[in-house]
Motif scaffolding. Structure first.
Motif, PDB file in Angstrom:
ATOM      1  N   GLN A  32      -3.617  -3.097  -8.420  1.00 34.47           N
ATOM      2  CA  GLN A  32      -2.123  -1.997  -8.478  1.00 34.47           C
ATOM      3  C   GLN A  32      -2.996  -1.462  -9.157  1.00 34.47           C
ATOM      4  O   GLN A  32      -2.850   0.235  -9.789  1.00 34.47           O
ATOM      5  CB  GLN A  32      -1.359  -2.649  -8.299  1.00 34.47           C
ATOM      6  CG  GLN A  32      -0.627  -3.057  -6.577  1.00 34.47           C
ATOM      7  CD  GLN A  32      -0.035  -1.751  -6.156  1.00 34.47           C
ATOM      8  OE1 GLN A  32      -0.376  -0.946  -6.076  1.00 34.47           O
ATOM      9  NE2 GLN A  32       0.976  -2.743  -5.163  1.00 34.47           N
ATOM     10  N   SER A  86       3.544   2.019  -1.359  1.00 29.98           N
ATOM     11  CA  SER A  86       4.180   1.865  -2.542  1.00 29.98           C
ATOM     12  C   SER A  86       2.673   2.358  -4.091  1.00 29.98           C
ATOM     13  O   SER A  86       3.409   3.206  -4.413  1.00 29.98           O
ATOM     14  CB  SER A  86       4.929   1.167  -3.835  1.00 29.98           C
ATOM     15  OG  SER A  86       6.009   0.999  -3.010  1.00 29.98           O
ATOM     16  N   GLU A  87       2.093   2.165  -3.716  1.00 30.31           N
ATOM     17  CA  GLU A  87       1.216   2.151  -4.279  1.00 30.31           C
ATOM     18  C   GLU A  87       0.129   3.813  -3.771  1.00 30.31           C
ATOM     19  O   GLU A  87      -0.311   4.484  -4.656  1.00 30.31           O
ATOM     20  CB  GLU A  87      -0.833   1.326  -3.685  1.00 30.31           C
ATOM     21  CG  GLU A  87      -1.922   2.217  -4.272  1.00 30.31           C
ATOM     22  CD  GLU A  87      -2.784   0.815  -4.291  1.00 30.31           C
ATOM     23  OE1 GLU A  87      -4.376   1.518  -4.931  1.00 30.31           O
ATOM     24  OE2 GLU A  87      -2.903   0.210  -3.462  1.00 30.31           O
ATOM     25  N   ASN A  88       0.434   4.551  -2.624  1.00 32.15           N
ATOM     26  CA  ASN A  88      -0.115   5.334  -2.421  1.00 32.15           C
ATOM     27  C   ASN A  88       1.134   6.774  -2.653  1.00 32.15           C
ATOM     28  O   ASN A  88       0.839   7.804  -3.598  1.00 32.15           O
ATOM     29  CB  ASN A  88      -0.639   5.199  -0.822  1.00 32.15           C
ATOM     30  CG  ASN A  88      -1.451   5.215  -0.284  1.00 32.15           C
ATOM     31  OD1 ASN A  88      -2.583   4.921  -0.935  1.00 32.15           O
ATOM     32  ND2 ASN A  88      -1.101   4.085   0.797  1.00 32.15           N
ATOM     33  N   LEU A 116       4.896  -1.073 -10.438  1.00 28.95           N
ATOM     34  CA  LEU A 116       3.897  -1.453  -9.129  1.00 28.95           C
ATOM     35  C   LEU A 116       4.050  -3.194  -9.376  1.00 28.95           C
ATOM     36  O   LEU A 116       3.077  -3.826  -8.122  1.00 28.95           O
ATOM     37  CB  LEU A 116       2.837  -0.633  -8.979  1.00 28.95           C
ATOM     38  CG  LEU A 116       2.336   0.474  -8.807  1.00 28.95           C
ATOM     39  CD1 LEU A 116       0.818   0.722  -8.630  1.00 28.95           C
ATOM     40  CD2 LEU A 116       2.796   0.801  -7.219  1.00 28.95           C
ATOM     41  N   THR A 117       3.532  -3.538 -10.558  1.00 27.13           N
ATOM     42  CA  THR A 117       3.159  -4.578 -10.896  1.00 27.13           C
ATOM     43  C   THR A 117       4.828  -5.630 -11.280  1.00 27.13           C
ATOM     44  O   THR A 117       4.574  -7.021 -11.386  1.00 27.13           O
ATOM     45  CB  THR A 117       2.429  -5.472 -11.724  1.00 27.13           C
ATOM     46  OG1 THR A 117       3.254  -4.584 -13.113  1.00 27.13           O
ATOM     47  CG2 THR A 117       1.132  -4.024 -12.119  1.00 27.13           C
ATOM     48  N   THR A 158       4.662   4.188 -13.956  1.00 23.87           N
ATOM     49  CA  THR A 158       4.043   3.370 -12.920  1.00 23.87           C
ATOM     50  C   THR A 158       3.713   1.832 -12.346  1.00 23.87           C
ATOM     51  O   THR A 158       3.208   1.304 -12.097  1.00 23.87           O
ATOM     52  CB  THR A 158       3.524   4.753 -11.813  1.00 23.87           C
ATOM     53  OG1 THR A 158       3.685   5.577 -12.003  1.00 23.87           O
ATOM     54  CG2 THR A 158       2.411   4.137 -10.971  1.00 23.87           C
ATOM     55  N   TYR A 161       0.685  -1.519   0.361  1.00 23.74           N
ATOM     56  CA  TYR A 161      -0.167  -0.296  -0.276  1.00 23.74           C
ATOM     57  C   TYR A 161       0.673   1.016   0.173  1.00 23.74           C
ATOM     58  O   TYR A 161       0.266   2.557  -0.194  1.00 23.74           O
ATOM     59  CB  TYR A 161      -1.375   0.148   1.539  1.00 23.74           C
ATOM     60  CG  TYR A 161      -1.420  -1.024   1.634  1.00 23.74           C
ATOM     61  CD1 TYR A 161      -3.069  -1.223   0.099  1.00 23.74           C
ATOM     62  CD2 TYR A 161      -1.340  -2.092   2.268  1.00 23.74           C
ATOM     63  CE1 TYR A 161      -3.900  -2.603   0.281  1.00 23.74           C
ATOM     64  CE2 TYR A 161      -2.707  -2.963   2.146  1.00 23.74           C
ATOM     65  CZ  TYR A 161      -3.538  -3.046   0.820  1.00 23.74           C
ATOM     66  OH  TYR A 161      -4.438  -4.436   1.509  1.00 23.74           O
ATOM     67  N   SER A 220      -5.757   0.848  -9.673  1.00 21.98           N
ATOM     68  CA  SER A 220      -6.069   2.149  -8.941  1.00 21.98           C
ATOM     69  C   SER A 220      -5.464   3.043  -9.133  1.00 21.98           C
ATOM     70  O   SER A 220      -5.310   4.186  -9.162  1.00 21.98           O
ATOM     71  CB  SER A 220      -5.007   1.552  -7.667  1.00 21.98           C
ATOM     72  OG  SER A 220      -3.370   1.828  -7.350  1.00 21.98           O
TER      73      SER A 220
END
Length: 421
Positions: free
Chosen positions: A169, A30-32, A60-61, A56, A28, A172
């Motif tokens: 991810q 890294s996502e934020n 993320l993946t 991004t 979370y 989002s």
């Protein structure tokens, strides 16, 4: 473009399996951070939002490639265009695939997420990319209430498979995709003249490299031939200094072109901040000596460790030091301070130079921005050094600020960088 093979689509469609796979742990934080970074990009560099979204999604993946495809009709051709690409497929930016032979068509028609396993067995054009594609995860984005294209990530690695956490991810950040595609269209429509300028700058920097290489080689030869003749040393030193300025200018022009096209790539590695400082001081040493500046370097002996692109971070510090040298009268004071903070590292360059008027401070990092002609020194450059500093620091998810108390009261530039990207 290409016809499809006879292998059925259902044989490569693993969409139903996506939610049954073992999940990797959610990240979370890294996502934020990614969402905040995309929001900042949209606010400050909207023409880069599509490329940053692709970067991004790949990060993320932990994918090998990522991109955005948008459905369009062009000269009677119904197709998908790759408006952003990252990773191994980066070189295919702005490529097109006919609608009927693109997996994106299945996503748009179903209005659903699709996971494909070894899609090259069904899509011949994927085989022609000359890259292994193990899995392809495609997520639709919407515009005007209907699917308009896809955000996609690719695994080129036998050991990487996508799961529901990867999907979460991507979902989002996909909310930015519709804005990204609109922004790309609007900006592209408004900046034809800017693109012509960019092409001119890119061509100019390219054309200047060949003669400068010849001058560099000839200067080296003169140094060896005149080693026994001290009288030639001074003019050769002058040639070397001016040549270094020209090479720096060409490099700046090249970097401007790369930044404007959104294709600056960071080569991340483990770094020690003191090494960056040493390299930057070696580069600026001659200029400091020529103007007889007094330099104070204040940094701890304990290594300050961070992650980033060593070449670009060295250039950040070189540009800040060169800026201080140019705008500080002979015999002035320049201070360089390096510090390790709780979650970040800090670099501060201060000078006793001509300062920055208060009205220019908000725009000091704009491309080609300079102080008034009557105030700035001769040979002060084109006004791109600080713009490059800003862009390179942004790429490292850092911040750079400028402060000056006013005319003839010097200036201070502070860079803060995260320990890890």
């Amino acid at each position: 473009m290409c016809t499809q093979s006879m292998t059925s689509f259902s044989s490569i469609d693993l969409s139903a399996e996506l939610h049954t796979r073992k999940l990797r742990a959610p990240d979370y934080q890294s996502e934020n951070e990614a969402l905040a970074w995309l929001a900042d990009t949209l606010a400050e560099r909207p023409d880069h939002i599509a490329q940053e979204l692709a970067n991004t999604a790949m990060r993320l993946t932990q994918a090998g490639s990522a991109g955005i495809s948008i459905e369009e009709d062009c000269n009677g051709e119904h197709q998908f265009r790759w408006i952003a690409t990252a990773g191994a497929l980066e070189r295919y930016l702005n490529g097109t695939v006919p609608y009927d032979v693109s997996p994106c068509s299945q996503v748009v028609e179903r209005n659903a997420v699709i996971l494909l396993h070894r899609p090259a067995t069904h899509y011949r054009y994927i085989r022609e990319l000359d890259l292994p594609v193990k899995e392809l995860l495609l997520v639709p984005f919407h515009r005007g209430g209907r699917p308009a294209g896809t955000v996609w990530v690719v695994s080129h690695d036998e050991h990487k498979t996508f799961d529901a956490e990867d999907l979460r991810q991507v979902l989002s950040i996909t909310k930015f995709a519709a804005i990204a595609t609109q922004t790309v269209g609007v900006v592209n429509g408004l900046r034809d003249e800017d693109q012509r300028k960019d092409h001119f700058l890119a061509a100019l920097s390219h054309e200047m490299r060949n003669p400068l290489s010849a001058i560099t080689a000839s200067t080296e030869l003169l140094k060896h031939l005149s080693a026994a003749t001290p009288a030639y040393r001074k003019p050769i030193d002058c040639i070397e200094r001016q040549l270094a300025q020209l090479l720096a200018l060409v490099n700046d022009l090249t970097d401007i072109s790369s930044i404007k096209s959104g294709h600056v790539t960071l080569h991340r590695e483990a770094l020690v901040l003191q090494d960056i400082v040493t390299r930057a001081l070696d580069s600026c040493g001659a200029a400091l000596r020529d103007k007889q500046h007094r330099l104070i370097v204040d940094m701890p002996e304990t290594p300050i460790r961070l992650e980033g692109d060593g070449t670009k971070l060295t250039q950040v510090l070189v540009n800040l030091l060169n800026n201080a040298v140019k705008y500080t009268p002979n015999g002035g004071l320049i201070t360089l301070e390096a510090r390790q903070l709780a979650q970040r590292v800090s670099l501060k360059v201060s000078d006793s130079g001509i300062g920055i008027p208060a009205e220019l401070l908000p725009r000091i990092f704009d491309m080609f921005m300079q102080v008034a002609l009557s105030d700035r020194p001769r040979y002060s450059g084109m006004g791109v050094g600080l713009a490059l500093v800003y862009q390179f620091v942004q790429l490292h998810h850092g911040t750079v600020t400028a402060h000056s108390a006013g005319a003839n009261l010097g200036s201070t530039f502070t860079v803060e960088l995260p320990h890890q990207l």
